[in-house]
Design a protein around this motif. Structure first.
Motif, PDB file in Angstrom:
ATOM      1  N   GLN A 460       0.861  -1.187   0.000  1.00 49.26           N
ATOM      2  CA  GLN A 460       0.000   0.000   0.000  1.00 49.26           C
ATOM      3  C   GLN A 460       0.897   1.237   0.000  1.00 49.26           C
ATOM      4  OE1 GLN A 460      -3.006  -0.272   3.003  1.00 49.26           O
ATOM      5  NE2 GLN A 460      -3.848   1.750   2.596  1.00 49.26           N
ATOM      6  N   ARG A 533      -6.102   1.624  -5.597  1.00 50.46           N
ATOM      7  CA  ARG A 533      -6.531   0.758  -4.505  1.00 50.46           C
ATOM      8  C   ARG A 533      -8.018   0.906  -4.224  1.00 50.46           C
ATOM      9  NH1 ARG A 533      -6.736   0.512   1.110  1.00 50.46           N
ATOM     10  NH2 ARG A 533      -6.166  -1.537   1.904  1.00 50.46           N
ATOM     11  N   ASP A 556      -1.753   6.255   0.096  1.00 51.60           N
ATOM     12  CA  ASP A 556      -2.222   4.887   0.315  1.00 51.60           C
ATOM     13  C   ASP A 556      -3.477   4.551  -0.480  1.00 51.60           C
ATOM     14  OD1 ASP A 556      -3.895   6.491   1.759  1.00 51.60           O
ATOM     15  OD2 ASP A 556      -3.593   5.505   3.675  1.00 51.60           O
ATOM     16  N   SER A 559      -1.796   1.164  -4.602  1.00 46.06           N
ATOM     17  CA  SER A 559      -0.938   0.041  -4.233  1.00 46.06           C
ATOM     18  C   SER A 559       0.077  -0.145  -5.356  1.00 46.06           C
ATOM     19  CB  SER A 559      -1.752  -1.231  -4.020  1.00 46.06           C
ATOM     20  OG  SER A 559      -2.489  -1.172  -2.812  1.00 46.06           O
TER      21      SER A 559
END
Length: 718
Positions: A460, A533, A556, A559
């Protein structure tokens, strides 16, 4: 139906015990009452002398509703007002002219279904050596025997007159409640161990004295009023904790008439448990005591994977309360089917029982079509049986477009042993068509493909907007450091300006200061393949990837796979992630809007030879010649022979990498495009992508009809 058994149909149904452990105002219990009453009333083998005098269907149904409510239905809620509302709702449902209100106090109870202890555990304090004595065991047996006899008398007494109902109420208050009050106080003090400050907790001698005093009511009351015991009770009150001790409150469910523990439990447990995350931040109050209690109780162990949630705890509690052969039916968040954080719950169910049905409702964006208007949440109804019988291990999974169970919705017949075939570790319960499931399992069993997690490690993004922003690592000034990429920067094959969210720049020196050079804080120094993500379930694609060049940091919401952590060439990996094959496979088991690392790990990948072979050069020369001339529609057929048997030629990997590289070049030079245009590749790049997709479908072993069907179903998913 066997005549001997059928003649007693009504009594057999009335012997069922049905529970809603978070009953609220009793909605599910009312539905259970209606259903059972209709089943009994309309069954030709129901025999009851009292029914003979009834006139009309309405009177008959009302009669059986009253019998069902008093005999079968149990409910618990930590809100005392909800308990009273449930009683009122059931009284209104069963009201009958000339009949008094039914007695419900013994079955609809106030308390926290998740907080409580067993009678066996009362022999000592939590985590303390056993202290139980023969005198305490004998006293416990005597209390249970009297409780069970009294509850049997209440159950066997009719509710035809007001005097009958008052007699039941008197038995309940005078015998049951008075008899179990001291044991309930001891059990509450046992639970209070987790809520009292360590220095104020009861010592074993003090607890032993309390158990010993149970035989003498006056001595027990005097001792209970003393300082350490009052502190325990005050700690529960201060935390609004209302323990509910299942064996003590409903002993007839768990013990035989002699007071011995048997393989008892509820025949059915139904409801819609709360979905609150067990988090101090999200609930606004300290939950350390509650968390410590849940960690102590072994039944809750399956819930301790990732963030805990009340619905997971309720599933653990409900499963432990089921009788052998008992059924459970809950409305829960749809992530129960696939999220890693619910994997312990799925394992618990598969270890001690089996799914018997799943109805999935993925719609969450349209408030008029989702199950809960005020909650943007995908949900599922799960039906579970507590059994080890192999014949009960097949179940149907159906996916519905809105908030109703539609008989024509596509379904999948799944067996318990098949579940690990999609995701061996996470045990995802897929929600897809039978056709897609059969293709996916055949593909993974063929040996033609392996899992991406065998070849790569994903991470992440290294920068957290909330925590790193709070630590002063982020700035809005471009002069302060490099731009931190967010999910919306990532499009198919190319980085682009973010379509949403504010731009932040990283104070790089401050961010990496004191961190281990081998940590992911330094992953920006190498090229990476990044993918979004967060990807909505109705998005045009669920997996969207591009190359992230060295020198870039990621929030984050991205990924990534560093080049140093992948056995696959980066452009080959990019071709896989942007393929229809992987997008299709991911959708089969996705239950939320995230692309998590555990989901990345199970994605399929062709297996290529580790060493060069004699035919590599010929395959590569043929493929690259076609690529050079731009005859993309001819490419899959030209290399078809090399796709027949795994492991595949290194030249096939080279071909996919070359195609990915060319799409990246085209898309990177496309310039600034609108947000809507990002959902499609350019006209120049699309033929290359089509060829890539067909090569991968052939590598998976699919026929043209099969992969064309997949493409059609992918389109219909939108």
């Amino acid at each position: 139906m066997d005549t001997t058994l059928a003649s007693d149909y009504g009594n057999r149904v009335l012997a069922l015990r049905i529970l809603d452990p978070a009953m609220g105002s009793g909605h599910f219990l009312i539905r259970a009452c209606q259903y059972l009453a209709i089943q009994i009333a309309t069954n030709p083998h129901t025999r009851d002398p009292d029914v003979e005098r009834l006139r009309g269907d309405e009177s008959l149904l009302a009669y059986w509703k009253r019998r069902v409510v008093e005999s079968c239905l149990y409910g618990v809620d930590r809100n005392p007002l909800a308990v009273e509302l449930a009683k009122l709702a059931l009284w209104l449902e069963t009201v009958s002219v000339g009949q008094p209100l039914t007695f419900l106090d013994h079955h609809l109870r106030h308390g926290d279904s998740l907080l409580g202890t067993t009678l066996t555990a009362l022999g000592s304090l939590p985590d303390a050596p056993p202290l139980i004595s023969s005198a305490f065991s004998q006293h416990l047996s005597e209390i249970l025997a009297t409780l069970l006899a009294t509850l049997t008398e209440i159950s066997n007494t009719a509710s035809d007159t007001l005097q009958h109902v008052k007699h039941k109420e008197s038995l309940f208050r005078r015998r049951c409640e008075k008899l179990r009050a001291p044991l309930r106080a001891v059990a509450d003090i046992w639970c209070a161990t987790f809520f009292v400050e360590p220095a104020a907790r009861l010592m074993m001698p003090q607890y032993g004295a309390l158990l010993k005093a149970l035989k003498t009511p006056a001595a027990f009351l005097a001792l209970q009023a003393q300082h350490p015991y009052q502190d325990a009770a005050a700690a529960l009150t201060a935390n609004t904790a209302v323990p509910f001790h299942w064996e003590l409150e409903f002993p007839e469910v768990f013990f035989n008439s002699a007071g011995s523990r048997r393989e008892g439990g509820f025949d059915a447990i139904i409801g819609n448990p709360p979905y609150d995350v067990l988090s101090d931040k999200e609930t606004g109050r300290a939950l350390d005591a509650w968390k410590a209690f849940y960690r102590h109780v072994s039944e809750y162990a399956p819930s301790h994977v990732g963030k805990n949630n009340l619905y997971k705890l309720f599933l653990c509690r409900a499963f432990s309360l089921l009788a052998a052969g008992g059924r459970l039916g809950f409305i829960v968040p749809m992530p129960i089917l696939g999220d890693e954080q619910a994997s312990g719950i799925r394992q618990m169910i598969l270890n001690g029982g089996a799914f018997s049905g799943v109805e999935a409702f993925p719609q969450k964006d349209d408030p008029h079509k989702r199950v809960f208007r005020d909650a943007k949440l995908s949900t599922a109804i799960i039906a579970v049986t507590r059994t080890t019988a192999e014949q009960q291990r097949c179940f149907r999974v159906r996916v519905h477009p809105a908030d109703h169970v539609e008989p024509e919705s596509p379904g999948l017949l799944l067996s318990t042993p098949e579940i690990p075939q999609y995701d061996p570790q996470n045990l995802t319960i897929v929600s897809c068509s039978q056709t897609d499931w059969d293709l996916a399992t055949r593909m993974m069993q063929s040996g033609r493909l392996r899992r991406l997690g065998d070849f790569c490690t994903s991470y992440q993004g290294e920068v957290n907007e909330t925590t790193d922003g709070g630590r002063g690592m982020l700035s809005e000034d471009p002069n302060d450091g490099p731009l931190v990429l967010r999910g919306s920067n990532v499009t198919m094959y190319a980085l682009r300006p973010a379509s949403q969210g504010k731009d932040f720049y990283l104070l790089e020196d401050k961010f990496v200061a004191g961190k281990d050079p081998s940590s992911k804080a330094f992953h920006s120094r190498t090229a990476r393949v990044g993918f979004q993500r967060s990807s909505p379930q109705n998005n045009f694609r669920r997996i969207i990837a591009c190359i992230v060049p060295p020198g870039n940091y990621c929030f984050d919401t991205i990924s990534y796979i560093p080049a140093t952590e992948s056995q696959l060439d980066q452009h080959l990996l990019l071709a896989l992630l942007n393929s229809k094959l992987l997008d299709w496979y991911f959708r089969l088991g996705s239950t939320n809007s995230k692309v998590n690392e555990y989901q990345f790990n199970i994605l399929p990948s062709p297996e290529f030879r580790h060493r060069p072979s004699t035919d590599d050069d010929a395959i590569r020369e043929c493929a690259f010649g076609i690529i050079e001339q731009g005859r993309w529609n001819e490419l899959p057929d030209a290399i078809a022979d090399a796709l027949r048997q795994p492991p595949f030629s290194i030249a096939i990997a080279n071909t996919l990498s070359r195609a990915s590289y060319l799409i990246t070049e085209i898309e990177s030079h496309r310039g600034d495009i609108s947000r809507s245009e990002r959902s499609a590749l350019s006209d120049q790049a699309q033929p290359i992508q089509d060829a890539t997709d067909e090569i991968l479908f052939r590598a998976a072993g699919f026929t043209p009809g099969e992969w064309q069907g997949i493409e059609q179903r992918l389109s219909s998913m939108l």
